[in-house]
Scaffold this active site. Structure first.
Site, PDB file in Angstrom:
ATOM      1  N   HIS A   1       6.379   0.728   6.528  1.00  0.00           N
ATOM      2  CA  HIS A   1       7.474   0.958   5.298  1.00  0.00           C
ATOM      3  C   HIS A   1       8.511  -0.734   6.275  1.00  0.00           C
ATOM      4  O   HIS A   1       9.315  -0.916   5.052  1.00  0.00           O
ATOM      5  CB  HIS A   1       8.541   1.896   5.384  1.00  0.00           C
ATOM      6  CG  HIS A   1       8.045   3.381   4.861  1.00  0.00           C
ATOM      7  ND1 HIS A   1       6.684   3.912   5.848  1.00  0.00           N
ATOM      8  CD2 HIS A   1       8.099   3.880   4.112  1.00  0.00           C
ATOM      9  CE1 HIS A   1       6.858   5.369   4.839  1.00  0.00           C
ATOM     10  NE2 HIS A   1       7.048   4.675   4.104  1.00  0.00           N
TER      11      HIS A   1
ATOM     12  N   ASP B   1      -0.030   2.336  -1.186  1.00  0.00           N
ATOM     13  CA  ASP B   1       0.591   2.883  -0.792  1.00  0.00           C
ATOM     14  C   ASP B   1       1.813   2.390  -1.548  1.00  0.00           C
ATOM     15  O   ASP B   1       1.785   1.002  -2.102  1.00  0.00           O
ATOM     16  CB  ASP B   1       0.988   2.401   0.596  1.00  0.00           C
ATOM     17  CG  ASP B   1       0.879   3.336   0.900  1.00  0.00           C
ATOM     18  OD1 ASP B   1       2.174   4.119   1.058  1.00  0.00           O
ATOM     19  OD2 ASP B   1       2.008   4.045   2.367  1.00  0.00           O
TER      20      ASP B   1
END
Length: 495
Positions: free
Chosen positions: A188, A260
């Site tokens: 992230h 993702d």
């Protein structure tokens, strides 16, 4: 922003079909309805879109009124990562708890009950299970999301989860290919780098994905990780060597490849969102997950334009985009076929708590009296990783307050957490709740302080139980789902 082509020709429809965007709100936005009519084939639900099961059912019904073959995806791993029960905590333990029990029939049954509930809400694609082998105990983003550190255990439970979930007509999306378990960086925030040899990669990281493919997983999610032994230049999501040569070629996988979240800094902060999307489709991805933060109409149109422009400029083969769009539509067709032929599964609302109770490990380090009087619950709270989020309640306080009326809960963090907790307890028996003690020196120091002053403290570890058990009574739940908290509280009172 590049001028967007919004016609209904095949190219522009295919460019919309490969996008899997999120959106704001708990009802269907007008812009999403419009784009469904123009070719958008998938949407993604997150915690911000969920109030309760009835509301999600109404939301998905409204979306399917515009397109009946819509793929509705959700990131519902259960355990620590829950969207359907984001405000209450999950009714199911997560993967690490199921791996600790190591009963593949139980894992299959838990996944089937989860799939039944998702299907009843109109969700037909779940971004789960995590097939990552938890090879690095300091991993900041996987942890209890993994079935465990043994690749054979992870493989058999990944396969069981896929079978259970898909028996309900909900497609499994096995993640994070080629394996996110041996990372020390959260994708992230940046691009994790996994420097391992080919033998370790094939014997450890890839074993659960082979099992998932053999079990028939309908989707696989790529990881934003760089694995030099496979591709020294690009992360897996953008690598043709990894997605096309390895996953499709060597492993023989023929289902949907989902990325993702492309807004994650590993991609958007390194390549830019639009360029990243083009590179991912060119590398072999079929569906673009975007919107875990937020996604709006302008973002969707910008990404559609980027794909159309890439085809028209020759940077992306039109056949590759058409193939990706066809795979998205094929998965939607599969979910409809299975849903129409599957017999209605019997509800098993108790299966999650049953599994959580079986996952609890109790270690008694010294004789101690059972808890019968109110206690002080000191919950030591680390910063939540983005995948888990900080919206979902966790711990044992609420259940102990019910079982031992008069009990009180406090939350602490930082270098003085132990002293603060002792002061707040004011002489009451303490139940200390931690999450991944081994990864947080301040948490370890807090327990040292508590146990030094109050050796009868009960310790509840709700993360990966990597540290040695300590406390008069040590309880490992292997996860922080709501049912794990219930099971731990029951074990505390039972002594």
């Amino acid at each position: 922003m590049t001028t967007t082509t919004t016609g209904t020709d095949t190219l522009t429809r295919d460019a919309l079909a490969v996008l899997q965007p999120g959106f704001a709100g708990t009802t269907a936005p007008d812009w999403v309805r419009r784009r469904l009519g123009e070719g958008l084939a998938s949407v993604a639900l997150f915690g911000r879109n969920v109030v309760d099961a009835e509301q999600v059912t109404a939301l998905t019904a409204a979306l399917r009124a515009e397109r009946d073959d819509l793929l509705v995806a959700i990131d519902e791993e259960s355990g620590d990562v829950t969207r359907l029960e984001v405000r209450t905590g999950s009714s199911f333990p997560g993967s690490h708890a199921l791996g600790a029990v190591d009963d593949v029939a139980l894992t299959r049954d838990v996944a089937a009950e989860l799939g039944r509930r998702l299907a009843a809400c109109g969700v037909n694609l779940n971004w789960a299970p995590s097939a990552d082998v938890n090879a690095n105990p300091d991993n900041p983003v996987i942890g209890v999301r993994s079935f465990g550190a043994d690749p054979h255990l992870v493989a058999r439970h990944t396969a069981a989860y896929v079978e259970g979930l898909q028996s309900t007509g909900v497609a499994a999306c096995t993640k994070h290919f080629p394996g996110h378990g041996d990372t020390s960086v959260d994708s992230h925030h940046a691009v994790p780098h996994i420097d391992l040899d080919a033998t370790t990669l094939h014997e450890r990281e890839l074993a659960p994905f082979r099992a998932a493919i053999a079990a028939g997983t309908r989707a696989v999610m790529s990881a934003h990780i760089r694995v030099p032994v496979l591709d020294p230049d690009r992360p897996a999501t953008l690598s043709g060597r990894i997605l096309t040569d390895l996953l499709r070629g060597e492993l023989g996988y023929d289902g949907l490849i989902v990325t993702d979240g492309m807004e994650m800094q590993a991609i958007s902060g390194t390549y830019g969102l639009e360029q990243g999307v083009v590179l991912a489709i060119a590398a072999g991805a079929d569906a673009i997950c975007v919107g875990g933060g937020l996604c709006d109409e302008d973002t969707v149109l910008s990404l559609q334009s980027a794909l159309v422009d890439a085809v028209r400029s020759g940077r992306l083969a039109e056949e590759r985009l058409a193939d990706a769009a066809a795979r998205v539509r094929a998965l939607a067709d599969w979910t409809a076929r299975v849903r129409s032929t599957a017999s209605a599964a019997e509800a098993r609302p108790e299966i999650g708590l049953t599994a959580a109770r079986r996952a609890v490990t109790v270690t008694r380090t010294r004789p101690t009296a059972p808890l019968a009087a109110p206690v002080y619950v000191a919950t030591f709270t680390p910063v939540a990783n983005i995948a888990v989020g900080d919206e979902t309640p966790w711990g044992v306080g609420a259940e102990l307050e019910r079982l031992l009326p008069g009990s009180v809960t406090g939350r602490f963090s930082g270098p003085d957490a132990g002293a603060q907790a002792l002061k707040a307890a004011d002489g009451r028996r303490v139940v200390a709740v931690v999450r991944d003690e081994h990864r947080h020196p301040w948490m370890r120091t807090a327990l040292d302080t508590l146990l030094g002053a109050a050796p009868d403290t009960v310790v509840v570890e709700m993360g990966v139980p990597q540290s040695s058990p300590r406390g008069a009574l040590h309880i490992a739940t292997h996860g922080a789902a709501r049912v794990c908290g219930i099971a731990a509280a029951e074990a505390i009172v039972a002594g």
